[in-house]
Scaffold this active site. Structure first.
Site, PDB file in Angstrom:
ATOM      1  CG  HIS A 262      -2.012   0.899   1.330  1.00 37.30           C
ATOM      2  ND1 HIS A 262      -2.427   1.684   0.294  1.00 37.30           N
ATOM      3  CD2 HIS A 262      -2.809   1.245   2.389  1.00 37.30           C
ATOM      4  CE1 HIS A 262      -3.416   2.471   0.685  1.00 37.30           C
ATOM      5  NE2 HIS A 262      -3.670   2.223   1.969  1.00 37.30           N
ATOM      6  CG  HIS A 301      -4.616   0.590  -8.057  1.00 38.66           C
ATOM      7  ND1 HIS A 301      -5.955   0.536  -7.764  1.00 38.66           N
ATOM      8  CD2 HIS A 301      -4.052   1.421  -7.157  1.00 38.66           C
ATOM      9  CE1 HIS A 301      -6.192   1.310  -6.727  1.00 38.66           C
ATOM     10  NE2 HIS A 301      -5.058   1.852  -6.326  1.00 38.66           N
ATOM     11  CG  ASP A 357       2.815   4.367  -4.096  1.00 34.41           C
ATOM     12  OD1 ASP A 357       2.821   5.441  -3.483  1.00 34.41           O
ATOM     13  OD2 ASP A 357       2.024   3.445  -3.854  1.00 34.41           O
TER      14      ASP A 357
HETATM   15  N1  CMC Z   1       4.374  -6.767 -10.814  1.00 29.78           N
HETATM   16  C1  CMC Z   1       4.250  -7.958 -11.447  1.00 29.78           C
HETATM   17  N2  CMC Z   1       3.104  -8.656 -11.495  1.00 29.78           N
HETATM   18  C2  CMC Z   1       2.047  -8.119 -10.886  1.00 29.78           C
HETATM   19  C3  CMC Z   1       2.098  -6.877 -10.215  1.00 29.78           C
HETATM   20  C4  CMC Z   1       3.324  -6.196 -10.214  1.00 29.78           C
HETATM   21  N3  CMC Z   1       3.448  -5.017  -9.598  1.00 29.78           N
HETATM   22  N4  CMC Z   1       0.900  -6.580  -9.688  1.00 29.78           N
HETATM   23  C5  CMC Z   1       0.105  -7.606 -10.021  1.00 29.78           C
HETATM   24  N5  CMC Z   1       0.791  -8.542 -10.737  1.00 29.78           N
HETATM   25  C6  CMC Z   1       0.266  -9.771 -11.337  1.00 29.78           C
HETATM   26  C7  CMC Z   1       0.057 -10.842 -10.278  1.00 29.78           C
HETATM   27  O1  CMC Z   1       1.197 -11.644 -10.134  1.00 29.78           O
HETATM   28  C8  CMC Z   1      -1.125 -11.586 -10.859  1.00 29.78           C
HETATM   29  O2  CMC Z   1      -0.645 -12.398 -11.905  1.00 29.78           O
HETATM   30  P1  CMC Z   1      -1.281 -13.884 -12.130  1.00 29.78           P
HETATM   31  O3  CMC Z   1      -2.712 -13.633 -12.513  1.00 29.78           O
HETATM   32  O4  CMC Z   1      -0.457 -14.497 -13.202  1.00 29.78           O
HETATM   33  O5  CMC Z   1      -1.161 -14.607 -10.813  1.00 29.78           O
HETATM   34  C9  CMC Z   1      -1.968 -10.496 -11.512  1.00 29.78           C
HETATM   35  O6  CMC Z   1      -1.030  -9.465 -11.854  1.00 29.78           O
HETATM   36  C10 CMC Z   1      -3.048  -9.914 -10.603  1.00 29.78           C
HETATM   37  O7  CMC Z   1      -2.406  -9.497  -9.392  1.00 29.78           O
HETATM   38  P2  CMC Z   1      -3.088  -9.482  -7.940  1.00 29.78           P
HETATM   39  O8  CMC Z   1      -2.031  -9.679  -6.927  1.00 29.78           O
HETATM   40  O9  CMC Z   1      -4.253 -10.440  -7.942  1.00 29.78           O
HETATM   41  O10 CMC Z   1      -3.650  -8.017  -7.894  1.00 29.78           O
HETATM   42  P3  CMC Z   1      -4.232  -7.292  -6.603  1.00 29.78           P
HETATM   43  O11 CMC Z   1      -5.332  -6.440  -7.068  1.00 29.78           O
HETATM   44  O12 CMC Z   1      -4.532  -8.291  -5.532  1.00 29.78           O
HETATM   45  O13 CMC Z   1      -2.988  -6.426  -6.083  1.00 29.78           O
HETATM   46  C11 CMC Z   1      -1.455  -4.630  -5.858  1.00 29.78           C
HETATM   47  C12 CMC Z   1      -2.867  -5.062  -6.310  1.00 29.78           C
HETATM   48  C13 CMC Z   1      -1.354  -3.120  -5.921  1.00 29.78           C
HETATM   49  C14 CMC Z   1      -1.234  -5.093  -4.399  1.00 29.78           C
HETATM   50  C15 CMC Z   1      -0.422  -5.313  -6.800  1.00 29.78           C
HETATM   51  O14 CMC Z   1      -0.613  -4.853  -8.119  1.00 29.78           O
HETATM   52  C16 CMC Z   1       1.016  -5.045  -6.340  1.00 29.78           C
HETATM   53  O15 CMC Z   1       1.524  -5.791  -5.493  1.00 29.78           O
HETATM   54  N6  CMC Z   1       1.683  -3.990  -6.904  1.00 29.78           N
HETATM   55  C17 CMC Z   1       3.008  -3.632  -6.450  1.00 29.78           C
HETATM   56  C18 CMC Z   1       2.936  -2.836  -5.149  1.00 29.78           C
HETATM   57  C19 CMC Z   1       2.442  -1.425  -5.386  1.00 29.78           C
HETATM   58  O16 CMC Z   1       2.884  -0.729  -6.294  1.00 29.78           O
HETATM   59  N7  CMC Z   1       1.516  -0.993  -4.521  1.00 29.78           N
HETATM   60  C20 CMC Z   1       0.959   0.364  -4.566  1.00 29.78           C
HETATM   61  C21 CMC Z   1      -0.475   0.351  -5.011  1.00 29.78           C
HETATM   62  S1  CMC Z   1      -1.119   1.976  -5.439  1.00 29.78           S
HETATM   63  C22 CMC Z   1      -1.057   2.926  -4.030  1.00 29.78           C
HETATM   64  C23 CMC Z   1      -1.636   2.335  -2.799  1.00 29.78           C
HETATM   65  O17 CMC Z   1      -2.587   1.581  -2.803  1.00 29.78           O
HETATM   66  O18 CMC Z   1      -1.123   2.702  -1.753  1.00 29.78           O
END
Ligand code: CMC
Length: 421
Positions: A262, A301, A357
């Site tokens: 986050h 996201h 971010d």
């Molecule tokens: N890099 C590589 N792969 C990713 C990423 C990433 N940053 N984010 C998601 N994926 C892939 C994930 O591995 C999954 O692939 P598969 O379907 O093959 O298993 C698919 O995309 C869907 O991901 P998810 O984990 O189900 O997505 P989510 O909605 O649960 O998670 C998130 C959202 C923001 C936690 C995630 O995208 C992430 O970890 N991003 C990196 C951390 C980040 O930048 N966070 C800041 C978010 S914006 C500001 C805030 O909220 O504070």
């Protein structure tokens, strides 16, 4: 076509039609047909916990509006305190309302000196400032016991003003403590971003605030001010639903924000860029992400399946900051990462775009903020959003947050004495 769904219980053949209202179906209706059958929704990805009139987020089309006003217009024309007023009160203030609001916030910036000193002295010099901030905000609840009266809207507003006013003071105190520098008291002749920058960076001589950096600070605060039911806002709402006071509820939000998935992501982006080291390592890094060896932090996201509009505004602003500070040495790596990811099938098919971010940390770093302060800056910006949701929830007829579970553990079994195990 009827705006409703019909569900059938195949065990009994019974059916129930449920209207679709504001894009949702009422779980209370569902319960009538299926008592004891729970929605299983880890991460609450398809669950609406509330009706809210504060922020509209259309992730497919990259749209973000606070109380109906597009984020792009607020970013260009408004101020952080005006946006805070808008989020909390629902309308833009007229001149008199604006001036009274700014005056009130400006005159609540001080922390009780004994509380500030004793609290910060209790922490080691290298304590992470998010730990200090979270503890400090929670500690305020012991200092303002009147905040427990959460039923009175006027009292709630009083605490809201206090907290928005004191967040920069807490943040700057945490920074000064970690640097071993003397605390700089708030200067109530300055506007909100200037006062914060001065408390952070003044050393000895009068600190001259560069207008471009002040503007960037204001912009970043506005862009972080709210984002509907994100993890930290949900944390504040869950704690607030138990009728905890606002300081305790916002401390819970700070704790959630701290996590690298986050608000901690802005710090993690810089650590990632550091570890990539050079432009020429970008392709290998992308390969490692695709091989599941880590994530591309600052990308992806839960709601945006398009370019995060805040990331676009921050990327634009970065150039204005770099014109003053010189280009951030990590910028080229970041730009190449973005280009590589936006043209790669892995990221395209998963709709992974830069989020807020990805570029914000580069600006913060160039402005002189240490990496550990990045999430604290996010917290200052998000405080009006947390409080707007907390206040909205209490004004509604809200119930305590108490989800169900699908139990998968052991059935009843008898205790076995230690000697027989
Ligand atoms: N890099 C590589 N792969 C990713 C990423 C990433 N940053 N984010 C998601 N994926 C892939 C994930 O591995 C999954 O692939 P598969 O379907 O093959 O298993 C698919 O995309 C869907 O991901 P998810 O984990 O189900 O997505 P989510 O909605 O649960 O998670 C998130 C959202 C923001 C936690 C995630 O995208 C992430 O970890 N991003 C990196 C951390 C980040 O930048 N966070 C800041 C978010 S914006 C500001 C805030 O909220 O504070």
């Amino acid at each position: 076509m009827a705006e409703s769904i019909t569900i059938t219980d195949n065990r009994t053949g019974e059916q129930l039609e449920i209207p679709i209202t504001n894009g949702g179906v009422d779980a209370a209706e569902w319960r009538k047909l299926l008592p004891g059958v729970w929605f299983h929704d880890p991460g609450l990805a398809t669950t609406s916990g509330t009706e809210s009139a504060i922020t509209e987020l259309d992730g497919d089309n990259g749209i973000l509006r606070y109380r109906g006003y597009p984020i792009e217009q607020l970013a260009q024309q408004s101020t952080f305190l005006e946006v805070a007023y808008l989020l909390i009160n629902g309308e833009l203030p007229d001149r008199a309302q604006h001036d009274a609001w700014v005056d009130d916030i400006t005159h609540h910036t001080y922390l009780h000196e004994k509380f500030r000193k004793r609290m910060y002295d209790a922490f080691h010099y290298d304590a992470h400032p998010m730990g200090l901030l979270t503890s400090g905000v929670a500690g305020l609840s012991t200092f303002y016991p009147d905040a427990k009266d959460i039923e009175d809207p006027d009292n709630r507003m009083h605490q809201i003003i206090r907290l928005i006013a004191k967040m920069p003071t807490f943040a700057a105190s945490a920074f000064r403590h970690s640097e071993g520098q003397p605390f700089v008291f708030p200067d109530n002749t300055l506007d909100y971003p200037s006062n914060f920058l001065q408390m952070m960076f003044e050393v000895g001589n009068p600190y001259e605030i560069d207008p471009a950096l002040r503007k960037a600070m204001e912009l970043l605060l506005i862009l972080h001010a709210d984002h509907e039911q994100n993890c930290s806002t949900t944390a504040a709402r869950v704690v607030g639903s138990a009728h905890a006071d606002p300081y305790t509820s916002v401390a819970a939000a700070c704790a959630a924000l701290y996590g690298p998935r986050h608000g901690g992501a802005n710090e993690a982006v810089l650590n990632m860029l550091d570890s990539i080291e050079s432009y020429s390592n970008v392709d290998d890094f992308i390969k490692s992400v695709k091989a599941g060896e880590g994530r591309l932090i600052g990308f992806g996201h839960r709601v945006y399946k398009n370019y995060d509009p805040r990331a676009a505004l921050i990327k634009e602003a970065a150039h204005e900051v770099f014109a003053v500070t010189g280009k951030n040495p990590h910028l080229d790596i970041a730009l190449k990462l973005e280009e590589a990811a936006l043209n790669d099938e892995y990221f395209i098919s998963r709709k992974l775009y830069p989020n807020v971010d990805f570029y914000s940390g580069l600006i913060y770093q160039s402005m002189g903020f240490p990496i550990e302060m990045f999430t604290v800056l996010f917290a200052i910006g998000r405080t009006p959003g947390w409080l707007a949701h907390w206040d909205e929830m209490l004004a509604q007829d809200s119930r305590i947050a108490r989800p169900r579970q699908l139990f998968t553990g052991n059935e009843e079994r008898s205790y076995v004495p230690m000697s027989e195990r």
